[in-house]
Design a protein around this motif. Structure first.
Motif, mmCIF file in Angstrom:
data_model
loop_
_atom_site.group_PDB
_atom_site.id
_atom_site.type_symbol
_atom_site.label_atom_id
_atom_site.label_comp_id
_atom_site.label_asym_id
_atom_site.label_seq_id
_atom_site.Cartn_x
_atom_site.Cartn_y
_atom_site.Cartn_z
ATOM 1 N N ILE A 13 -8.491 -55.783 -16.139
ATOM 2 C CA ILE A 13 -9.532 -54.849 -15.934
ATOM 3 C C ILE A 13 -9.182 -53.908 -17.054
ATOM 4 O O ILE A 13 -10.281 -52.934 -17.389
ATOM 5 N N GLY A 14 -8.242 -53.650 -17.656
ATOM 6 C CA GLY A 14 -7.943 -52.958 -18.708
ATOM 7 C C GLY A 14 -8.849 -53.054 -19.833
ATOM 8 O O GLY A 14 -9.427 -52.304 -20.704
ATOM 9 N N LYS A 15 -8.989 -54.426 -20.161
ATOM 10 C CA LYS A 15 -9.967 -54.864 -21.171
ATOM 11 C C LYS A 15 -11.458 -54.629 -21.020
ATOM 12 O O LYS A 15 -12.418 -54.648 -21.934
ATOM 13 N N LEU A 16 -11.836 -54.272 -19.898
ATOM 14 C CA LEU A 16 -13.102 -54.000 -19.644
ATOM 15 C C LEU A 16 -13.693 -52.507 -19.835
ATOM 16 O O LEU A 16 -14.679 -52.036 -19.814
ATOM 17 N N GLY A 17 -12.518 -51.690 -20.307
ATOM 18 C CA GLY A 17 -12.876 -50.536 -20.835
ATOM 19 C C GLY A 17 -12.819 -49.599 -19.838
ATOM 20 O O GLY A 17 -13.304 -48.180 -19.836
ATOM 21 N N TRP A 18 -12.391 -49.681 -18.307
ATOM 22 C CA TRP A 18 -12.301 -49.030 -17.490
ATOM 23 C C TRP A 18 -11.355 -47.579 -17.634
ATOM 24 O O TRP A 18 -10.356 -47.782 -18.312
ATOM 25 N N GLY A 19 -11.623 -46.409 -16.879
ATOM 26 C CA GLY A 19 -10.751 -45.070 -17.184
ATOM 27 C C GLY A 19 -9.725 -45.250 -16.006
ATOM 28 O O GLY A 19 -9.583 -46.291 -15.463
ATOM 29 N N ARG A 20 -9.284 -44.266 -15.632
ATOM 30 C CA ARG A 20 -8.299 -44.184 -14.601
ATOM 31 C C ARG A 20 -8.992 -44.124 -13.180
ATOM 32 O O ARG A 20 -8.327 -44.658 -12.170
ATOM 33 N N TRP A 21 -10.339 -44.021 -13.153
ATOM 34 C CA TRP A 21 -11.137 -44.098 -11.787
ATOM 35 C C TRP A 21 -12.334 -44.968 -12.166
ATOM 36 O O TRP A 21 -13.008 -44.901 -12.922
ATOM 37 N N LYS A 22 -12.391 -45.995 -11.189
ATOM 38 C CA LYS A 22 -13.626 -46.795 -11.446
ATOM 39 C C LYS A 22 -14.224 -46.914 -10.059
ATOM 40 O O LYS A 22 -13.538 -47.251 -9.085
ATOM 41 N N ARG A 23 -15.599 -47.045 -10.025
ATOM 42 C CA ARG A 23 -16.520 -47.252 -8.662
ATOM 43 C C ARG A 23 -16.834 -48.689 -8.793
ATOM 44 O O ARG A 23 -17.750 -48.981 -9.855
ATOM 45 N N VAL A 24 -16.809 -49.628 -7.695
ATOM 46 C CA VAL A 24 -17.083 -51.031 -7.887
ATOM 47 C C VAL A 24 -17.785 -51.332 -6.503
ATOM 48 O O VAL A 24 -17.433 -50.359 -5.599
ATOM 49 N N TYR A 25 -18.908 -51.939 -6.674
ATOM 50 C CA TYR A 25 -19.771 -52.312 -5.580
ATOM 51 C C TYR A 25 -19.408 -53.849 -5.086
ATOM 52 O O TYR A 25 -19.261 -54.768 -5.909
ATOM 53 N N VAL A 26 -19.354 -54.126 -3.905
ATOM 54 C CA VAL A 26 -19.153 -55.242 -3.122
ATOM 55 C C VAL A 26 -20.410 -56.021 -2.415
ATOM 56 O O VAL A 26 -21.128 -55.115 -1.826
ATOM 57 N N SER A 27 -20.418 -56.922 -2.726
ATOM 58 C CA SER A 27 -21.434 -57.831 -1.869
ATOM 59 C C SER A 27 -20.647 -59.241 -1.410
ATOM 60 O O SER A 27 -20.028 -59.706 -1.964
ATOM 61 N N PHE A 28 -21.145 -59.304 -0.166
ATOM 62 C CA PHE A 28 -20.732 -60.632 0.695
ATOM 63 C C PHE A 28 -21.429 -61.481 0.619
ATOM 64 O O PHE A 28 -22.685 -61.376 0.891
ATOM 65 N N ALA A 29 -20.886 -62.888 0.665
ATOM 66 C CA ALA A 29 -21.952 -63.984 0.614
ATOM 67 C C ALA A 29 -22.555 -64.314 2.065
ATOM 68 O O ALA A 29 -21.816 -63.943 3.168
ATOM 69 N N LYS A 30 -23.859 -64.462 2.178
ATOM 70 C CA LYS A 30 -24.360 -64.636 3.197
ATOM 71 C C LYS A 30 -25.104 -65.865 3.005
ATOM 72 O O LYS A 30 -26.006 -66.237 2.299
#
Length: 127
Positions: A87-104
């Motif tokens: 995730i460090g190579k994704l360029g994220w800072g110290r705080w990251k907001r991620v959204y989750v989708s669940f399989a239906k």
């Protein structure tokens, strides 16, 4: 004395009307991130329409970068780059907001989430 340097990334996972916060090293892979999220979801399983049985039932998304001069880009999400080593190579800072989708039924829809507005008593529905 300079401030301590930390390689921790604080990731907030948003789904439906809930959120989970995990603090992980920046050397964590996206697949490991999903593996750590799965047990953290167990206390909330009763509130999920389709609780994930495995990491294969979880898809992660992030905010789509807004291009200069683009209109209406706010609120758009894109799947996380699962091929990134860390995730460090994704360029994220110290705080990251991620959204989750669940399989239906074996398929993923766009993530459904609510981000509370700090200035308002009622949450703002997105997605």
């Amino acid at each position: 004395m300079p401030p301590k340097r930390s390689d921790l990334v604080h990731v907030t996972f948003h789904f439906y009307k809930s959120a989970v916060l995990l603090s992980v090293p920046s050397t964590t892979s996206v697949s490991s991130l999903k593996s750590q999220l799965l047990p953290a979801l167990q206390p909330l399983a009763a509130t999920l329409p389709a609780p994930p049985a495995s990491v294969d039932d979880i898809a992660l998304y992030e905010d789509r970068p807004v291009v200069d001069g683009e209109q209406g880009g706010a609120g758009a999400t894109v799947p996380l780059d699962a091929d990134a080593d860390t995730i460090g190579k994704l360029g994220w800072g110290r705080w990251k907001r991620v959204y989750v989708s669940f399989a239906k039924d074996g398929a993923f829809g766009p993530p459904e989430y609510t981000i509370p507005d700090v200035d308002d008593d009622e949450p703002i529905e997105d997605a």
